[in-house]
Design an enzyme around this catalytic site. Sequence first.
Site, PDB file in Angstrom:
ATOM      1  N   LYS A  52       0.126  -1.604   9.100  1.00  0.00           N
ATOM      2  CA  LYS A  52       1.529  -1.177   8.970  1.00  0.00           C
ATOM      3  C   LYS A  52       2.133  -0.922  10.355  1.00  0.00           C
ATOM      4  O   LYS A  52       3.257  -1.325  10.656  1.00  0.00           O
ATOM      5  CB  LYS A  52       1.622   0.077   8.078  1.00  0.00           C
ATOM      6  CG  LYS A  52       1.312  -0.223   6.607  1.00  0.00           C
ATOM      7  CD  LYS A  52       1.126   1.026   5.745  1.00  0.00           C
ATOM      8  CE  LYS A  52       0.668   0.630   4.335  1.00  0.00           C
ATOM      9  NZ  LYS A  52       0.405   1.760   3.440  1.00  0.00           N
ATOM     10  N   GLN A  96      -0.549   8.195   3.609  1.00  0.00           N
ATOM     11  CA  GLN A  96      -1.480   7.184   3.096  1.00  0.00           C
ATOM     12  C   GLN A  96      -2.383   7.786   2.023  1.00  0.00           C
ATOM     13  O   GLN A  96      -2.950   8.860   2.200  1.00  0.00           O
ATOM     14  CB  GLN A  96      -2.306   6.596   4.255  1.00  0.00           C
ATOM     15  CG  GLN A  96      -3.196   5.432   3.864  1.00  0.00           C
ATOM     16  CD  GLN A  96      -2.428   4.179   3.402  1.00  0.00           C
ATOM     17  OE1 GLN A  96      -1.298   3.940   3.818  1.00  0.00           O
ATOM     18  NE2 GLN A  96      -3.044   3.392   2.545  1.00  0.00           N
ATOM     19  N   ASP A 119       7.870   4.937   0.553  1.00  0.00           N
ATOM     20  CA  ASP A 119       6.878   4.486  -0.433  1.00  0.00           C
ATOM     21  C   ASP A 119       7.463   4.508  -1.848  1.00  0.00           C
ATOM     22  O   ASP A 119       6.881   3.924  -2.767  1.00  0.00           O
ATOM     23  CB  ASP A 119       5.667   5.444  -0.425  1.00  0.00           C
ATOM     24  CG  ASP A 119       4.444   4.848   0.257  1.00  0.00           C
ATOM     25  OD1 ASP A 119       4.325   3.612   0.277  1.00  0.00           O
ATOM     26  OD2 ASP A 119       3.612   5.625   0.750  1.00  0.00           O
TER      27      ASP A 119
HETATM   28  N1  GUN Z   1      -2.743   3.461  -0.751  1.00  0.00           N
HETATM   29  C1  GUN Z   1      -2.822   2.281  -1.416  1.00  0.00           C
HETATM   30  N2  GUN Z   1      -1.588   1.713  -1.531  1.00  0.00           N
HETATM   31  C2  GUN Z   1      -0.732   2.570  -0.936  1.00  0.00           C
HETATM   32  C3  GUN Z   1       0.680   2.542  -0.744  1.00  0.00           C
HETATM   33  O1  GUN Z   1       1.395   1.626  -1.148  1.00  0.00           O
HETATM   34  N3  GUN Z   1       1.202   3.625  -0.073  1.00  0.00           N
HETATM   35  C4  GUN Z   1       0.429   4.665   0.354  1.00  0.00           C
HETATM   36  N4  GUN Z   1       1.052   5.670   0.978  1.00  0.00           N
HETATM   37  N5  GUN Z   1      -0.870   4.712   0.182  1.00  0.00           N
HETATM   38  C5  GUN Z   1      -1.452   3.676  -0.462  1.00  0.00           C
END
Ligand code: GUN
Length: 291
Positions: A52, A96, A119
């Site tokens: 990311k 995350q 998110d």
């Molecule tokens: N863990 C797995 N997929 C995601 C996501 O789309 N966002 C976040 N914050 N954590 C994740």
Amino acid sequence: MKLIDGKNISEKVLKEIKLSVDDRLKCNLKVPHLAAILVGDDGASKTYVDSKIKACKRVGFKSSLFKLDDSITEIELISQIQNINDNDDIDGFIVQLPLPRHIDQEKILNKVSPDKDVDGFHPNNYGKMTLGIDTFLPATPAGIIELIERSEIQTEGKKCLVIGRSQIVGRPISILLSQNKSFGNSTVTVAHSRSKDLEKLCLESDIIISAIGIPEFIKGDMIKKGSSIIDVGITRVKDPLSPKGYRITGDVDFKSVSSKVGYITPVPGGVGPMTISMLLKNTLKACEISD
Ligand code: GUN
């Protein structure tokens, strides 16, 4: 069979985002800034967050990574979230997942400012999504919609089976595909661990979105000829023939399924790359809203 090239489509989205950033710079507007909170040292989470941050650099975004020890208390984590909520330079941020077991995920996601919740996991934004009100859509379902739209897969009136009911993928994509929108109007069935006759449900479906994380679960004899298959599964399986000792595979047995389908996403290179580009698209949106 048409392969849905998620890597290529994701590159196109990233280029579009970069052009928007360039336009912002020309107009002396601020560059979007994404922050990520990473708690603990789970290998997969680290890899996702690194990707990311790397993608931010590619499109000219600012990024910040807050690495926190997994012994952090809930109160300390909430305090960190408040600091980011109050930091005017940061447009959007993610916590995350998964979080360590001693931390209440729901409580934490509730503390993220809905205006910075790129998110789309805060109940306010999740509620808006459910009501069809414009908001930040969770990145994976948003990426699936983007793949469907850009591949011109018809959804209206189609029987769509979503396998998996997670908050991050299955539940939101099932809501989006049933809505009265250009990408929706499907008749959606959500299957899960208690569902019966999954094979029958698969055989009846025009579109299958699979997000169960069971490698190569869906076989060619389970699907209807000409159907569209979106594979959200990403599982590491042991493979002595691979130099790494493992390979990444999806929920779909690509070999037996691909000769029967209309459209299919590969793993890797299908839904995965879209998730990051949609997160960045949400961050650009957050930045534009705060102008
Ligand atoms: N863990 C797995 N997929 C995601 C996501 O789309 N966002 C976040 N914050 N954590 C994740």
